[in-house]
Scaffold this active site. Structure first.
Site, PDB file in Angstrom:
ATOM      1  N   LYS A  22      44.570  46.400  38.378  1.00 58.02           N
ATOM      2  CA  LYS A  22      45.405  45.224  38.704  1.00 58.02           C
ATOM      3  C   LYS A  22      46.146  44.751  37.450  1.00 58.02           C
ATOM      4  O   LYS A  22      47.349  44.504  37.474  1.00 58.02           O
ATOM      5  CB  LYS A  22      44.532  44.095  39.215  1.00 58.02           C
ATOM      6  CG  LYS A  22      45.208  42.729  39.264  1.00 58.02           C
ATOM      7  CD  LYS A  22      44.345  41.648  39.846  1.00 58.02           C
ATOM      8  CE  LYS A  22      43.514  40.971  38.817  1.00 58.02           C
ATOM      9  NZ  LYS A  22      44.198  39.920  38.034  1.00 58.02           N
ATOM     10  N   ASN A  23      45.421  44.642  36.334  1.00 62.61           N
ATOM     11  CA  ASN A  23      45.992  44.027  35.135  1.00 62.61           C
ATOM     12  C   ASN A  23      46.856  44.966  34.320  1.00 62.61           C
ATOM     13  O   ASN A  23      47.380  44.568  33.275  1.00 62.61           O
ATOM     14  CB  ASN A  23      44.871  43.413  34.279  1.00 62.61           C
ATOM     15  CG  ASN A  23      44.264  42.199  34.977  1.00 62.61           C
ATOM     16  OD1 ASN A  23      44.821  41.709  35.967  1.00 62.61           O
ATOM     17  ND2 ASN A  23      43.130  41.755  34.511  1.00 62.61           N
ATOM     18  N   CYS A 116      43.914  32.231  38.353  1.00 60.64           N
ATOM     19  CA  CYS A 116      42.542  31.788  38.601  1.00 60.64           C
ATOM     20  C   CYS A 116      42.246  30.495  37.834  1.00 60.64           C
ATOM     21  O   CYS A 116      42.682  30.300  36.718  1.00 60.64           O
ATOM     22  CB  CYS A 116      41.551  32.875  38.166  1.00 60.64           C
ATOM     23  SG  CYS A 116      41.427  34.182  39.378  1.00 60.64           S
ATOM     24  N   ARG A 121      44.736  27.544  30.541  1.00 61.04           N
ATOM     25  CA  ARG A 121      45.698  28.659  30.584  1.00 61.04           C
ATOM     26  C   ARG A 121      47.090  28.226  30.114  1.00 61.04           C
ATOM     27  O   ARG A 121      48.075  28.286  30.830  1.00 61.04           O
ATOM     28  CB  ARG A 121      45.719  29.277  31.978  1.00 61.04           C
ATOM     29  CG  ARG A 121      44.314  29.572  32.443  1.00 61.04           C
ATOM     30  CD  ARG A 121      44.193  30.565  33.510  1.00 61.04           C
ATOM     31  NE  ARG A 121      44.440  31.928  33.040  1.00 61.04           N
ATOM     32  CZ  ARG A 121      44.407  32.956  33.883  1.00 61.04           C
ATOM     33  NH1 ARG A 121      44.200  32.763  35.151  1.00 61.04           N
ATOM     34  NH2 ARG A 121      44.621  34.172  33.409  1.00 61.04           N
ATOM     35  N   ASP A 305      36.237  39.301  31.970  1.00 61.36           N
ATOM     36  CA  ASP A 305      36.358  39.547  33.418  1.00 61.36           C
ATOM     37  C   ASP A 305      35.107  40.162  34.020  1.00 61.36           C
ATOM     38  O   ASP A 305      35.025  40.314  35.233  1.00 61.36           O
ATOM     39  CB  ASP A 305      37.564  40.461  33.720  1.00 61.36           C
ATOM     40  CG  ASP A 305      38.868  39.749  33.439  1.00 61.36           C
ATOM     41  OD1 ASP A 305      39.911  40.431  33.406  1.00 61.36           O
ATOM     42  OD2 ASP A 305      38.849  38.528  33.220  1.00 61.36           O
ATOM     43  N   ARG A 397      42.371  39.110  45.568  1.00 64.40           N
ATOM     44  CA  ARG A 397      43.388  39.115  44.508  1.00 64.40           C
ATOM     45  C   ARG A 397      43.184  40.321  43.586  1.00 64.40           C
ATOM     46  O   ARG A 397      44.119  40.803  42.965  1.00 64.40           O
ATOM     47  CB  ARG A 397      43.309  37.847  43.660  1.00 64.40           C
ATOM     48  CG  ARG A 397      43.494  36.574  44.442  1.00 64.40           C
ATOM     49  CD  ARG A 397      43.547  35.396  43.545  1.00 64.40           C
ATOM     50  NE  ARG A 397      44.663  35.510  42.610  1.00 64.40           N
ATOM     51  CZ  ARG A 397      45.220  34.480  42.013  1.00 64.40           C
ATOM     52  NH1 ARG A 397      44.768  33.261  42.225  1.00 64.40           N
ATOM     53  NH2 ARG A 397      46.228  34.637  41.188  1.00 64.40           N
TER      54      ARG A 397
HETATM   55  C1  EPZ Z   1      44.854  38.347  31.262  1.00 67.34           C
HETATM   56  O1  EPZ Z   1      45.074  36.947  31.442  1.00 67.34           O
HETATM   57  C2  EPZ Z   1      44.247  38.837  32.573  1.00 67.34           C
HETATM   58  N1  EPZ Z   1      45.184  38.624  33.681  1.00 67.34           N
HETATM   59  C3  EPZ Z   1      42.946  38.087  32.852  1.00 67.34           C
HETATM   60  O2  EPZ Z   1      42.368  38.654  34.034  1.00 67.34           O
HETATM   61  C4  EPZ Z   1      41.982  38.338  31.678  1.00 67.34           C
HETATM   62  O3  EPZ Z   1      40.806  37.579  31.889  1.00 67.34           O
HETATM   63  C5  EPZ Z   1      42.649  37.903  30.374  1.00 67.34           C
HETATM   64  O4  EPZ Z   1      43.909  38.601  30.204  1.00 67.34           O
HETATM   65  C6  EPZ Z   1      41.778  38.203  29.157  1.00 67.34           C
HETATM   66  O5  EPZ Z   1      41.471  39.569  29.120  1.00 67.34           O
HETATM   67  C7  EPZ Z   1      46.197  39.506  33.869  1.00 67.34           C
HETATM   68  O6  EPZ Z   1      46.359  40.468  33.120  1.00 67.34           O
HETATM   69  C8  EPZ Z   1      47.083  39.261  35.041  1.00 67.34           C
HETATM   70  P1  EPZ Z   1      45.076  35.678  27.640  1.00 67.34           P
HETATM   71  P2  EPZ Z   1      45.924  36.111  30.339  1.00 67.34           P
HETATM   72  O7  EPZ Z   1      46.471  35.254  27.419  1.00 67.34           O
HETATM   73  O8  EPZ Z   1      47.059  36.937  29.855  1.00 67.34           O
HETATM   74  C9  EPZ Z   1      44.503  31.439  25.693  1.00 67.34           C
HETATM   75  C10 EPZ Z   1      41.279  38.662  36.097  1.00 67.34           C
HETATM   76  O9  EPZ Z   1      40.217  38.197  36.532  1.00 67.34           O
HETATM   77  N2  EPZ Z   1      45.972  31.389  25.643  1.00 67.34           N
HETATM   78  O10 EPZ Z   1      44.529  36.846  26.855  1.00 67.34           O
HETATM   79  O11 EPZ Z   1      46.199  34.784  30.914  1.00 67.34           O
HETATM   80  C11 EPZ Z   1      44.004  31.321  27.122  1.00 67.34           C
HETATM   81  O12 EPZ Z   1      43.921  29.970  27.513  1.00 67.34           O
HETATM   82  C12 EPZ Z   1      42.163  37.819  35.190  1.00 67.34           C
HETATM   83  O13 EPZ Z   1      41.718  39.820  36.348  1.00 67.34           O
HETATM   84  C13 EPZ Z   1      46.581  30.349  24.938  1.00 67.34           C
HETATM   85  O14 EPZ Z   1      45.914  29.498  24.361  1.00 67.34           O
HETATM   86  O15 EPZ Z   1      44.825  35.977  29.186  1.00 67.34           O
HETATM   87  C14 EPZ Z   1      42.644  31.959  27.052  1.00 67.34           C
HETATM   88  O16 EPZ Z   1      41.700  31.017  26.582  1.00 67.34           O
HETATM   89  C15 EPZ Z   1      41.536  36.470  34.883  1.00 67.34           C
HETATM   90  N3  EPZ Z   1      47.937  30.297  24.896  1.00 67.34           N
HETATM   91  C16 EPZ Z   1      42.832  33.062  26.009  1.00 67.34           C
HETATM   92  O17 EPZ Z   1      44.024  32.737  25.288  1.00 67.34           O
HETATM   93  C17 EPZ Z   1      48.726  31.234  25.530  1.00 67.34           C
HETATM   94  O18 EPZ Z   1      49.966  31.134  25.451  1.00 67.34           O
HETATM   95  C18 EPZ Z   1      43.009  34.442  26.633  1.00 67.34           C
HETATM   96  O19 EPZ Z   1      44.135  34.397  27.444  1.00 67.34           O
HETATM   97  C19 EPZ Z   1      48.090  32.268  26.244  1.00 67.34           C
HETATM   98  C20 EPZ Z   1      46.706  32.334  26.288  1.00 67.34           C
END
Ligand code: EPZ
Length: 418
Positions: A22-23, A116, A121, A305, A397
């Site tokens: 998915k990701n 989610c 986020r 995840d 999802r």
């Molecule tokens: C991706 O989300 C995945 N989703 C998530 O999978 C996964 O849990 C996550 O990466 C971490 O591996 C998709 O790929 C569609 P991040 P993403 O930006 O990109 C903070 C699932 O269950 N952050 O690496 O949103 C954020 O709040 C889903 O398949 C900021 O502070 O993850 C978090 O605490 C859930 N500012 C941390 O970084 C930003 O601008 C990691 O977020 C962006 C993120």
């Protein structure tokens, strides 16, 4: 809405073929906007998030069709850079369209994304990176308005290796005239699959060591065919299904090298795991051993995840486990639901202390997010009696054929849509 009804107590036995990731599929669909010719994406999972992303592409004027082996996408007719409100607000990955739209059209507008419910986020890292590329970003109207083609010739250091921000900035940089360097990018394998898709479409991206990615400027995309990598989180979820039921599963089409941290944890819990080529063979113990300390971290650390699913396993362990969730600030909501099934767990901020119990009992529980919902279903596979998982559409999802796959290996599980 949907619910899953599960009668526990059956060790799972049999084979499951894994879906595409998915990701990886979601950013690759977004990246197709950078290519003004048709692209074919095979091994693309049929998930609600993927269907929503396809709907967004259609709203932008792209042609998107499911074929027998995946998706055919033609963005040649794309004309709008304004994302549709409802669809975009429903999935986090709509945010990933800012980069490719800017790379293609020099403009992009999106509502704040959904996704989610596992924490705030924020999108600050995405927007800070786009601004560093010379893009004008305006957030005044509650929507994200971006203007200007990304400029290359910059080196952008990410304060945190955000998966989505890395993907967004990679795609924006593909539209720049000069090279862009990302420092401290995410190292998740889904990023490498996105880069492989873009390189196959005529762009030129490469990792330079573990903490830099170079995106060559001045490239034009062309049509390509790409097979999405296997879903490591789906694989991990079914591995925990074998572990929690004391069963024996053979997972086909996986990549062992993407699952090292999880395999180490499941072996500590007493599982016997062997891999041969793209097959993963796992046998669960009669009763799992506790995980003294498990910490979620960016890849290659233990994946956030998989935290919920392993949390469910730990509720039945011989001793006390401690889990630390370092990636998202609110990703333990499944704890309260598992307590309704008899789990003994204490949540304090980013830490969960789980004292193993001999057995769980069935209950009616709610899936608050995708992976938490899957974790509740896994607990139901072992619990005594009947478990009803409500809001099971949230599991759709991220998992295609979830209950069908489990039923095929012996689970007593059925779905009711209401
Ligand atoms: C991706 O989300 C995945 N989703 C998530 O999978 C996964 O849990 C996550 O990466 C971490 O591996 C998709 O790929 C569609 P991040 P993403 O930006 O990109 C903070 C699932 O269950 N952050 O690496 O949103 C954020 O709040 C889903 O398949 C900021 O502070 O993850 C978090 O605490 C859930 N500012 C941390 O970084 C930003 O601008 C990691 O977020 C962006 C993120």
């Amino acid at each position: 809405m949907a619910k899953l009804i599960i009668e526990g107590g059956r060790p799972l036995k049999g084979q499951i073929s894994l879906q595409g990731a998915k990701n990886a599929a979601l950013p690759i669909l977004a990246a197709s906007v950078l290519v003004p010719e048709p692209v074919r994406i095979t091994n693309c999972p049929r998930l609600t998030d993927v269907e929503n992303m396809a709907g967004i592409l259609k709203a932008l004027g792209c042609r998107v069709e499911w074929t027998e082996d995946g998706l055919l996408i033609d963005t040649g007719s794309a004309k709008s850079a304004q994302l549709p409100e409802a669809l975009s607000a429903s999935i986090r990955s709509s945010l990933f369209l800012l980069g490719p739209l800017l790379g293609r059209f020099g403009a992009a507008e999106a509502p704040y994304p959904g996704g989610c419910d596992i924490g705030n986020r924020p999108v600050d890292l995405h927007l800070k990176g786009l601004r560093a590329m010379g893009v004008r970003v305006d957030e005044a109207s509650g929507r994200i308005r971006c203007l200007g083609r990304p400029k290359g010739g910059v080196e952008i250091a990410l304060e945190y290796p955000s998966v989505g921000a890395t993907e967004n900035l990679i795609m924006a940089a593909c539209g720049a005239a000069e090279d862009t360097i990302l420092v401290n990018p995410a190292r998740e394998p889904e990023i490498d699959d996105l880069m492989a898709f873009l390189n196959g479409a005529g762009f030129d991206l490469r990792r330079e060591g573990s903490s830099r990615i170079r995106i060559r400027g001045g490239r034009q995309g062309h049509g390509t065919l790409h097979a999405v990598m296997p879903d490591r989180i789906e694989a991990g979820t079914y591995m925990v299904a074998a572990a929690i039921t004391g069963g024996h599963l053979l997972l086909r089409g996986g990549r062992r090298e993407h699952l090292s941290a999880l395999i180490t944890a499941l072996r500590e819990a007493g599982c016997r795991i062997r891999s041969e080529g793209t097959d993963l063979d796992i046998e669960g113990p009669e009763r799992p051993r506790e995980l003294r300390r498990l910490v979620t971290l960016p890849y290659p650390g233990f994946p956030t995840d998989m935290q919920s699913q392993v949390f469910a396993l730990c509720t039945l362990a011989r001793g006390t486990s401690v889990l630390e969730e370092n990636v998202f600030e609110d990703r333990f909501r499944h704890g309260a639901e598992l307590r309704r099934m008899g789990a003994d767990c204490l949540i304090r901020g980013r830490a969960a202390v789980i004292r193993g119990v001999k057995s769980l009992h069935g209950a009616t529980v709610t899936a608050h997010d995708l992976r938490g919902g899957a974790a509740l279903a896994l607990a139901g596979l072992r619990a005594e009696g009947i478990t009803v998982v409500e809001r099971a559409e949230r599991i759709d999802r991220g998992y295609a054929n979830f209950e069908a796959n489990l039923r095929d290996v012996g689970a007593a599980i059925r779905r009711e849509d209401s």
